[in-house]
Design a protein around this motif. Structure first.
Motif, PDB file in Angstrom:
ATOM      1  N   LEU A   1      -7.887   4.341  14.756  1.00  0.00           N
ATOM      2  CA  LEU A   1      -7.934   3.790  13.257  1.00  0.00           C
ATOM      3  C   LEU A   1      -7.123   4.718  12.443  1.00  0.00           C
ATOM      4  O   LEU A   1      -6.295   4.831  11.667  1.00  0.00           O
ATOM      5  CB  LEU A   1      -9.012   3.186  12.607  1.00  0.00           C
ATOM      6  N   ALA A   2      -7.760   6.143  12.380  1.00  0.00           N
ATOM      7  CA  ALA A   2      -7.390   7.194  11.601  1.00  0.00           C
ATOM      8  C   ALA A   2      -5.836   7.632  11.701  1.00  0.00           C
ATOM      9  O   ALA A   2      -5.127   7.833  11.371  1.00  0.00           O
ATOM     10  CB  ALA A   2      -8.338   8.443  11.669  1.00  0.00           C
ATOM     11  N   ALA A   3      -5.767   7.731  13.428  1.00  0.00           N
ATOM     12  CA  ALA A   3      -4.304   8.085  13.695  1.00  0.00           C
ATOM     13  C   ALA A   3      -3.338   6.971  13.538  1.00  0.00           C
ATOM     14  O   ALA A   3      -2.109   7.256  13.182  1.00  0.00           O
ATOM     15  CB  ALA A   3      -4.409   8.257  15.297  1.00  0.00           C
ATOM     16  N   GLY A   4      -3.595   5.646  13.464  1.00  0.00           N
ATOM     17  CA  GLY A   4      -2.934   4.458  13.142  1.00  0.00           C
ATOM     18  C   GLY A   4      -2.460   4.706  11.624  1.00  0.00           C
ATOM     19  O   GLY A   4      -1.435   4.322  11.417  1.00  0.00           O
ATOM     20  N   LYS A   5      -3.284   5.291  10.798  1.00  0.00           N
ATOM     21  CA  LYS A   5      -2.968   5.588   9.455  1.00  0.00           C
ATOM     22  C   LYS A   5      -2.191   6.880   9.136  1.00  0.00           C
ATOM     23  O   LYS A   5      -1.897   7.283   7.968  1.00  0.00           O
ATOM     24  CB  LYS A   5      -4.201   5.480   8.671  1.00  0.00           C
TER      25      LYS A   5
ATOM     26  N   MET B   1       0.805  -1.148  -0.086  1.00  0.00           N
ATOM     27  CA  MET B   1       0.056   0.204   0.124  1.00  0.00           C
ATOM     28  C   MET B   1       0.875   1.283  -0.127  1.00  0.00           C
ATOM     29  O   MET B   1       1.988   1.374   0.870  1.00  0.00           O
ATOM     30  CB  MET B   1      -0.975   0.000   1.185  1.00  0.00           C
ATOM     31  N   SER B   2       0.549   2.176  -1.222  1.00  0.00           N
ATOM     32  CA  SER B   2       1.331   3.335  -0.982  1.00  0.00           C
ATOM     33  C   SER B   2       1.243   4.243   0.292  1.00  0.00           C
ATOM     34  O   SER B   2       0.107   4.348   0.628  1.00  0.00           O
ATOM     35  CB  SER B   2       1.210   4.106  -2.347  1.00  0.00           C
ATOM     36  N   GLU B   3       1.962   5.281   0.317  1.00  0.00           N
ATOM     37  CA  GLU B   3       1.651   6.312   1.495  1.00  0.00           C
ATOM     38  C   GLU B   3       0.480   6.893   1.173  1.00  0.00           C
ATOM     39  O   GLU B   3      -0.545   7.510   1.873  1.00  0.00           O
ATOM     40  CB  GLU B   3       2.947   7.317   1.321  1.00  0.00           C
ATOM     41  N   TRP B   4       0.216   7.630  -0.174  1.00  0.00           N
ATOM     42  CA  TRP B   4      -1.051   8.153  -0.648  1.00  0.00           C
ATOM     43  C   TRP B   4      -2.418   7.268  -0.527  1.00  0.00           C
ATOM     44  O   TRP B   4      -3.112   7.790   0.232  1.00  0.00           O
ATOM     45  CB  TRP B   4      -1.030   8.440  -2.189  1.00  0.00           C
ATOM     46  N   ASP B   5      -2.294   5.866  -0.613  1.00  0.00           N
ATOM     47  CA  ASP B   5      -3.581   5.275  -0.271  1.00  0.00           C
ATOM     48  C   ASP B   5      -3.653   5.024   1.069  1.00  0.00           C
ATOM     49  O   ASP B   5      -4.593   4.961   1.666  1.00  0.00           O
ATOM     50  CB  ASP B   5      -3.141   3.759  -0.918  1.00  0.00           C
TER      51      ASP B   5
END
Length: 93
Positions: free
Chosen positions: A48-52, A1-5
């Motif tokens: 979850l958002a922070a983890g991403k 998975m790319s950084e943008w994804d």
């Protein structure tokens, strides 16, 4: 998975978290029993958002305070609904 994804997925999680944050704040004002579920979901999706890697949140408080606040509300509501009979507050007769 790319950084943008990864960022896009994190932004999607933050969008869900923002929705639950707004709903939980309204329920907090009106004191409904649904506060337990909504605060738990807001906490989950903010984590979850922070983890991403998402750092731009749209809630009334900023990370990590909004996550800590909703986690505390969730734990208090769980205690209020189920824990009082097993773990009374100190000083309660």
């Amino acid at each position: 998975m790319s950084e943008w994804d990864r960022q896009q997925q994190g932004r999607r999680y933050e969008g869900y978290a923002f929705t639950f944050c707004k709903a939980a704040f309204l329920v907090l004002i009106f004191r409904q029993y649904s506060l337990l579920a909504l605060s738990g979901l807001a906490t989950l999706f903010y984590l979850l958002a922070a983890g991403k890697g998402v750092k731009e949140w749209r809630c009334w408080a900023k990370p990590p305070y909004v996550t800590l606040f909703w986690a505390a509300v969730f734990l208090f509501e769980a205690w209020r609904l189920w824990g009082q009979r097993y773990l009374p507050m100190p000083g309660a007769g």
